[in-house]
Structures are given as C-alpha cells and as structure tokens.
Design an enzyme around this catalytic site. Structure first.
Site, PDB file in Angstrom:
ATOM      1  N   ASP A 143       1.482 -24.416  34.352  1.00 27.11           N
ATOM      2  CA  ASP A 143       2.031 -24.929  33.095  1.00 27.11           C
ATOM      3  C   ASP A 143       3.362 -25.587  33.438  1.00 27.11           C
ATOM      4  O   ASP A 143       4.344 -24.913  33.750  1.00 27.11           O
ATOM      5  CB  ASP A 143       2.208 -23.756  32.118  1.00 27.11           C
ATOM      6  CG  ASP A 143       2.729 -24.201  30.757  1.00 27.11           C
ATOM      7  OD1 ASP A 143       3.359 -25.285  30.679  1.00 27.11           O
ATOM      8  OD2 ASP A 143       2.537 -23.456  29.780  1.00 27.11           O
ATOM      9  N   ARG A 177     -14.019 -38.617  18.790  1.00 25.53           N
ATOM     10  CA  ARG A 177     -13.822 -37.293  19.400  1.00 25.53           C
ATOM     11  C   ARG A 177     -14.032 -37.406  20.906  1.00 25.53           C
ATOM     12  O   ARG A 177     -13.340 -36.793  21.702  1.00 25.53           O
ATOM     13  CB  ARG A 177     -14.766 -36.243  18.800  1.00 25.53           C
ATOM     14  CG  ARG A 177     -14.604 -34.896  19.504  1.00 25.53           C
ATOM     15  CD  ARG A 177     -15.301 -33.682  18.879  1.00 25.53           C
ATOM     16  NE  ARG A 177     -16.319 -33.952  17.926  1.00 25.53           N
ATOM     17  CZ  ARG A 177     -17.588 -34.282  18.253  1.00 25.53           C
ATOM     18  NH1 ARG A 177     -17.945 -34.372  19.519  1.00 25.53           N
ATOM     19  NH2 ARG A 177     -18.462 -34.514  17.304  1.00 25.53           N
ATOM     20  N   TYR A 216       4.830 -17.873  28.428  1.00 25.32           N
ATOM     21  CA  TYR A 216       5.025 -18.346  27.049  1.00 25.32           C
ATOM     22  C   TYR A 216       4.304 -17.406  26.072  1.00 25.32           C
ATOM     23  O   TYR A 216       3.151 -17.023  26.320  1.00 25.32           O
ATOM     24  CB  TYR A 216       4.492 -19.774  26.938  1.00 25.32           C
ATOM     25  CG  TYR A 216       4.535 -20.341  25.544  1.00 25.32           C
ATOM     26  CD1 TYR A 216       5.742 -20.678  24.942  1.00 25.32           C
ATOM     27  CD2 TYR A 216       3.365 -20.518  24.815  1.00 25.32           C
ATOM     28  CE1 TYR A 216       5.778 -21.177  23.651  1.00 25.32           C
ATOM     29  CE2 TYR A 216       3.390 -21.022  23.521  1.00 25.32           C
ATOM     30  CZ  TYR A 216       4.605 -21.350  22.948  1.00 25.32           C
ATOM     31  OH  TYR A 216       4.632 -21.842  21.675  1.00 25.32           O
ATOM     32  N   LYS A 220       6.918 -30.756  23.970  1.00 26.55           N
ATOM     33  CA  LYS A 220       8.257 -30.515  24.499  1.00 26.55           C
ATOM     34  C   LYS A 220       8.779 -31.785  25.181  1.00 26.55           C
ATOM     35  O   LYS A 220       8.883 -32.814  24.549  1.00 26.55           O
ATOM     36  CB  LYS A 220       8.217 -29.302  25.424  1.00 26.55           C
ATOM     37  CG  LYS A 220       7.383 -28.118  24.879  1.00 26.55           C
ATOM     38  CD  LYS A 220       7.945 -27.494  23.619  1.00 26.55           C
ATOM     39  CE  LYS A 220       6.959 -26.585  22.897  1.00 26.55           C
ATOM     40  NZ  LYS A 220       6.338 -25.532  23.694  1.00 26.55           N
TER      41      LYS A 220
HETATM   42  C1  LIG Z   1       5.198 -24.668  23.645  1.00 21.61           C
HETATM   43  C2  LIG Z   1       4.596 -24.217  24.901  1.00 21.61           C
HETATM   44  C3  LIG Z   1       3.208 -24.034  25.003  1.00 21.61           C
HETATM   45  C4  LIG Z   1       2.274 -24.200  23.827  1.00 21.61           C
HETATM   46  O1  LIG Z   1       2.136 -25.506  23.455  1.00 21.61           O
HETATM   47  P1  LIG Z   1       1.866 -25.986  21.934  1.00 21.61           P
HETATM   48  O2  LIG Z   1       1.967 -27.442  22.036  1.00 21.61           O
HETATM   49  O3  LIG Z   1       2.903 -25.355  21.066  1.00 21.61           O
HETATM   50  O4  LIG Z   1       0.491 -25.513  21.582  1.00 21.61           O
HETATM   51  C5  LIG Z   1       2.707 -23.655  26.226  1.00 21.61           C
HETATM   52  N1  LIG Z   1       3.504 -23.443  27.296  1.00 21.61           N
HETATM   53  C6  LIG Z   1       4.828 -23.601  27.228  1.00 21.61           C
HETATM   54  C7  LIG Z   1       5.654 -23.367  28.447  1.00 21.61           C
HETATM   55  C8  LIG Z   1       5.424 -23.980  26.036  1.00 21.61           C
HETATM   56  O5  LIG Z   1       6.761 -24.106  25.975  1.00 21.61           O
END
Ligand SMILES: *Cc1c(COP(=O)(O)O)cnc(C)c1O
Length: 384
Positions: A176, A52, A104, A201
C-alpha cells in the site's frame, strides 16, 4: 506516448496515458460521460462496449498511473478499499495472509470483519522485524500485505527484504503505497508484485475524490484483477477519473512541498518543550531512518507526535489550531491534523491500539503545501 522509459517523472505525470482527443484535438482527455458505445455491427466496436468494463477517461488515467509506478498495468477502483476487495477475492477459504500490524484502520476492518468470516486467515505481525515477519508465514500463506510507512506509527518496512521473503515462500507481496506516492517510493522496482493506492490521498491530492488504484507488471495477476474489476464492478466514474488525472499532473511538485513542509514541522516539534516525541522518517531519530534513506527518495508529508500529558492536553491543542483542519484523511494540499485513537483508528480494538502505541496523546499531521511559516505559527499558538 510509446516509450515511457526515458522520460522523467514530471513529464509522465503530465502526459502518460494521454494524447490529444482524435475527434476534436482537445488537449485534456474528455470526460466520457457515457455508459455505452455504439457498435458498427454486432461485436464490432472500437474497444469499448460498456463503461463498467472500460471507459476512455479511465483508460487514460490507468495509463498514467501505470507509468508513474513503473508498472505494465494499472486498474482503477471507486475507493482504496475497493482495491483490497478485489485483491482479497483472488483468495479462497483457508488461504492465509500476513499483514503488518500497524495497518490503516479500514484495511484491518475489511480483513478482520469482512474476509475473515469467509474463511480467509490473517496474521498481523511486526514486519519491521524480519524474524517475526518470517515466523508469521504458514504453508497456506498466499499474500504478504504491507504498508510503509505505516499508519499512524510511521514504521518503515524494508520492501526489498520483505518482497524477497514473500517470494521465497511462494506468496505475492502487496504494498500500500498511499503515504509515499510513486514520486518518493516505487515498490515494484524493489521487487513487490502489486502496488495499491488510496488515490483519495496524495495521488489526487485535492481532497475532492475518493478512489483507489492497483498497479502491477505481473500478467497473470493483472488478468485476474481485471476480471474482478469488471465482475465486482466497483469502478470510478469518468468525472472522478478526470479529476484524478488533473491532480496527478502536479504530483511531483506537490510531493516536494509536502516533504519540505513536513521536515520543517518535524524539526520544530522535536525541539518543542511540550512535545514528548516526534516520529518522521526524515529525522535521524527515526528508528528505521536508514531503511527510509535506502528505499525512499523523500520522506513524505506525514508526521506523528506525542504531546506531553494525555487526552485533555491533546484535545485542547487540537481545538486551538486554525489553519490545520481537524479532520480525517491526508495527502491534500491543505494541512490536516487528527487524533488517531478517537478518529481514524477508532475501529482498531483499544487493546491493539495500546500495544501499537496509539495512545491518547498521539497526534497525526498531514502537512499541506501552504507557506510553512504560517503552519509553524499556527502550531506555536496552539501549543501555548
Ligand atoms: C485512506 C487509506 C486507505 C483506504 O482508501 P479509501 O480511498 O478511503 O477507500 C487505504 N490505505 C491507506 C494507507 C489509506 O490512508
């Protein structure tokens, strides 16, 4: 690799954080599928005690991401949302966060439904307007949270101006960077304090891992988040770390193709008589095209557009595509298409969706890296 500073992005994507395994010479970092590590004497270990806290496969992956984001540090988590959970835990009741309005869906949900009840306050503002951004700050604002381009309206926010604004208010800025990846956009170089990714992504890129990562060069922030990574415990397993590292090795090649395919699709849609409007940061018609050119070295693979008509027209089109998969998520090698109002942004209240422009005729595409002629032909037959 010691000195990363002179190496190109592609070289870093393939090598940073990784060196042949000292035991076997294995060129690929092994999947250290272990929870614990033998110690020579109590407290005498090789830097690893319990997985962890640290795991060698995760260490290599974090080193690679840090290099790609031009950061001193990176920390991996089990999802993009788990990065937000950790960052929000640096705040205390009464603290205030300024966040872009068109965020998001899952980000909005964790802020509004999980952390607001604990006494963290949020203001969602249109950060493409610097005046309204400034007005959203209060003396209690500790964090500025932004996503650019935003999701799904692809508004482009000026990272440098907003990071400066946050600093002038003694708040940290978080970007982000999921939609652009560090290949096209490096927020830390523009003055942001923290970058997060849903590596689910583009970073992993193959739609087979859910994960998240934080990158920062701020020593204090790193120390606190490293503590929270271990204390909360939402860490990725070694196999996921291995898969993401493998995905990262082609990030630069994939992003080029995502962007060129997206540009071709955006131009095709913009001329199509059944399309009302196309939003893609690479089009000159995009309202913040100039900011996009200034802070991004490419325009990414995400396109949003309005079909003429309403829900019936959007539904019929989405049922007819064959190569595009009708699915949530984005950033994989395969092309995806979706209906934000019903799918990804269902957790955003209907009223808010309306104000943001997420109407029933809005469709979002994640352009994959297939042959562009096949993608265009698929859209063409579905629009007929
Ligand atoms: C998918 C996404 C998230 C969340 O991420 P997860 O891996 O699904 O928890 C956050 N920000 C953006 C821009 C996203 O496309």
């Amino acid at each position: 690799m010691k000195d990363n500073t002179k190496l190109g992005f592609g070289t870093l994507a393939i090598h940073a954080g990784q060196s042949p395994d000292p035991v076997s010479g294995a060129v690929m970092t092994p999947i250290y599928q272990t929870s614990t590590y033998a110690q020579a004497s109590p407290g005498e270990h090789k830097g690893y005690e319990y997985s962890r806290t640290d795991n060698p496969t995760r260490t290599a992956y974090q080193g690679c991401v840090a290099a790609l984001e031009s950061a001193k540090y990176a920390l991996a988590f089990s999802s993009g949302l788990a990065t937000m959970d950790a960052i929000m835990h640096t705040l205390r009741p009464g603290d205030h966060v300024v966040c872009c309005d068109d965020v998001y869906g899952g980000t909005f949900r964790i802020f509004d439904k999980v952390f607001k009840p604990f006494g963290i306050q949020f203001t969602f503002a249109d950060l493409s307007d610097l005046k309204s951004a400034g007005a959203a700050f209060t003396p209690k604002t500790k964090l500025l949270w932004l996503e650019t381009p935003t999701n799904p309206m692809l508004k482009v926010l000026d990272i440098q101006a907003l990071a400066n604004l946050a600093r002038s208010k003694n708040a940290l800025s978080v970007v982000d960077n999921t939609f652009m990846s560090p290949y096209f956009q490096q927020p830390l170089k523009l003055g942001a304090d923290i970058v997060i990714h849903s590596i689910t992504k583009y970073m992993n890129g193959h739609s087979d891992v859910v994960g998240g990562v934080i990158a920062t060069s701020n020593d204090e922030v790193y120390k606190e988040l490293k503590f929270l990574q271990n204390s909360i415990g939402a860490v990725p397993g070694p196999f996921d770390c291995f898969l993401v590292m493998r995905g990262l090795k082609t990030l630069h090649v994939r992003m080029e193709r995502h962007a060129s395919n997206a540009m071709a699709i955006a131009k095709y849609l913009e001329k199509h008589p059944k399309i009302e409007r196309v939003i893609y940061p690479g089009l000159e018609s995009h309202p913040q095209h100039a900011v996009a050119r200034k802070q991004m070295s490419g325009f990414g693979g995400m396109i949003t557009f309005f079909i003429k008509g309403g829900l019936p027209e959007a539904r019929s089109f989405l049922e007819k595509v064959r190569i595009f998969a009708l699915a949530e998520s984005l950033g994989g090698v395969e092309s995806l298409i979706e209906h934000p109002a019903i799918m990804t942004h269902a957790s955003v209240p209907a009223e808010t969706r309306k104000t943001l422009g997420i109407h029933d005729n809005l469709v979002r595409i994640s352009a994959g890296i297939e042959d562009v002629k096949d993608l265009l032909a698929d859209l063409d037959q579905a629009l007929q």
